[in-house]
Design a protein around this motif. Structure first.
Motif, PDB file in Angstrom:
ATOM      1  N   MET A  88     -13.184   6.158 -18.128  1.00 24.48           N
ATOM      2  CA  MET A  88     -11.952   5.735 -17.495  1.00 24.48           C
ATOM      3  C   MET A  88     -12.014   5.876 -15.982  1.00 24.48           C
ATOM      4  N   ASN A  89     -11.210   5.098 -15.290  1.00 27.52           N
ATOM      5  CA  ASN A  89     -11.148   5.135 -13.836  1.00 27.52           C
ATOM      6  C   ASN A  89     -10.467   6.417 -13.362  1.00 27.52           C
ATOM      7  N   GLY A  90     -10.770   6.815 -12.116  1.00 25.37           N
ATOM      8  CA  GLY A  90     -10.121   7.990 -11.539  1.00 25.37           C
ATOM      9  C   GLY A  90     -10.622   9.280 -12.150  1.00 25.37           C
ATOM     10  N   ASN A  91      -9.701  10.185 -12.502  1.00 19.42           N
ATOM     11  CA  ASN A  91     -10.091  11.488 -13.047  1.00 19.42           C
ATOM     12  C   ASN A  91      -9.756  11.624 -14.526  1.00 19.42           C
ATOM     13  N   SER A  92      -9.619  10.495 -15.225  1.00 15.19           N
ATOM     14  CA  SER A  92      -9.246  10.530 -16.642  1.00 15.19           C
ATOM     15  C   SER A  92     -10.415  10.892 -17.555  1.00 15.19           C
ATOM     16  N   LEU A 130     -13.125  15.019 -11.728  1.00 21.32           N
ATOM     17  CA  LEU A 130     -13.927  13.802 -11.707  1.00 21.32           C
ATOM     18  C   LEU A 130     -13.305  12.743 -10.817  1.00 21.32           C
ATOM     19  N   ASN A 131     -14.155  11.868 -10.302  1.00 20.65           N
ATOM     20  CA  ASN A 131     -13.717  10.685  -9.566  1.00 20.65           C
ATOM     21  C   ASN A 131     -14.669   9.557  -9.943  1.00 20.65           C
ATOM     22  N   THR A 132     -14.242   8.706 -10.862  1.00 15.74           N
ATOM     23  CA  THR A 132     -15.125   7.684 -11.404  1.00 15.74           C
ATOM     24  C   THR A 132     -15.379   6.576 -10.390  1.00 15.74           C
ATOM     25  N   LEU A 133     -16.654   6.299 -10.119  1.00 19.21           N
ATOM     26  CA  LEU A 133     -17.062   5.229  -9.224  1.00 19.21           C
ATOM     27  C   LEU A 133     -17.800   4.163 -10.028  1.00 19.21           C
ATOM     28  N   THR A 134     -18.069   3.021  -9.407  1.00 21.60           N
ATOM     29  CA  THR A 134     -18.707   1.910 -10.124  1.00 21.60           C
ATOM     30  C   THR A 134     -20.116   2.252 -10.578  1.00 21.60           C
ATOM     31  N   SER A 135     -20.787   3.193  -9.910  1.00 18.52           N
ATOM     32  CA  SER A 135     -22.143   3.560 -10.311  1.00 18.52           C
ATOM     33  C   SER A 135     -22.146   4.585 -11.441  1.00 18.52           C
ATOM     34  N   CYS A 136     -20.974   5.071 -11.849  1.00 23.87           N
ATOM     35  CA  CYS A 136     -20.888   5.965 -13.003  1.00 23.87           C
ATOM     36  C   CYS A 136     -20.986   5.130 -14.280  1.00 23.87           C
ATOM     37  N   ARG A 137     -21.782   5.588 -15.244  1.00 25.80           N
ATOM     38  CA  ARG A 137     -21.932   4.808 -16.471  1.00 25.80           C
ATOM     39  C   ARG A 137     -22.600   5.630 -17.562  1.00 25.80           C
TER      40      ARG A 137
END
Length: 290
Positions: free
Chosen positions: A108-112, A134-141
């Motif tokens: 999920m986006n953000g800190n979810s 957490l802080n989800t970025l586009t390179s997270c996968r």
């Protein structure tokens, strides 16, 4: 932009793609070619608007799709049947099946964080117990066939990239620097950092947490930054897309390196435009697509 224009733009763009991990008996390609042409798809699904991630189940029977509005949709591939649709609390960055196919994960986006879903009922079954902020970025996968995930986390008052186990939620190891890209098979990551006063690109093996090779700025083809990365299936070659911003204009170059020695084999001519949005080798390692 109006929603109508946005939908038109997304209908004409490719957001994500994947291979089925197992063989499924499809419609004969020859029969399809006779009626629709040689590049016709074997199956077309009516996907959701803003779909930006998809993954096939380990047995190749199902396809899970996620979109930027938080919707998840499970499809039975051979029948072309929509099994269920679920709503997640926020924007979805990536989706995957667990290696045994018992769970579906949504990043999920953000800190979810990472949510767990039941593929049979479509109901949320829990959340991966990650303790760090957490802080989800586009390179997270998701990586390693759905057993781990790369996340941007606050650890000891520092924002770092880290690899987490989806089973336990524990931090396996941290990746120093900025993660520029993760290879399509989820086995390798390219990070960039300033080391000793100069920019360095590091290729990580996400299975054992080791650096395969370091490429220092002296070997960069242009005075820019590394972006997308592809490693050949035989593990011998590494291709990196580099980009440079000069006088309000982007320039890009592709370069191929020997993984073990760091020797540069070739580089393309510098051209205007952003670097490659995606890089992939063929299974024989003889063809590069971008």
């Amino acid at each position: 932009q109006s929603e109508k224009k946005q939908k038109s733009r997304y209908e004409k763009s490719l957001a994500s793609s994947c291979f089925s991990p197992a063989k499924v008996d499809p419609v004969s390609l020859k029969d399809v070619a006779k009626t629709l042409g040689p590049l016709a798809p074997e199956l077309t699904l009516q996907t959701m608007f803003y779909t930006n991630s998809l993954a096939a189940s380990p047995d190749g029977r199902y396809l899970i799709l996620g979109n930027m509005q938080g919707k998840l949709a499970l499809w039975e591939i051979e029948a072309g049947r929509l099994v269920w649709v679920a709503q997640a609390p926020g924007r979805i960055i990536d989706v995957c099946f667990s290696p045994d196919g018992r769970y579906i994960y949504s990043l999920m986006n953000g800190n979810s964080g990472v949510l767990i879903w039941d593929p049979v009922t479509g109901r949320q079954a829990g959340k991966v117990p990650i303790q760090e902020k957490l802080n989800t970025l586009t390179s997270c996968r998701f990586v390693a066939q759905g057993s781990h995930v790369v996340l941007y986390s606050l650890i000891e008052n520092k924002w770092v990239y880290a690899l987490y186990s989806l089973m336990s939620g524990k931090n396996v190891f941290t990746i120093p620097g900025h993660v520029a890209a993760v290879s399509p098979d989820g086995k390798y990551a390219l990070s960039s950092k300033y080391d000793g006063g100069q920019h360095t690109a590091q290729v990580w093996d996400l299975c054992d947490g080791k650096v395969i090779h370091k490429i220092r700025k002296a070997k960069f083809p242009i005075d820019g930054h590394p972006g997308k990365v592809a490693l050949s299936p035989d593990g011998r070659y590494l291709v990196i897309s580099f980009s440079q911003f000069v006088n309000n204009t982007f320039f890009s170059v592709l370069a191929m390196y020997d993984v073990k020695t760091g020797r540069k084999y070739w580089q393309t001519k510098k051209k205007k435009g952003h670097g490659a949005y995606s890089l992939m080798f063929s299974g024989s390692s003889q063809v590069l697509y971008y």
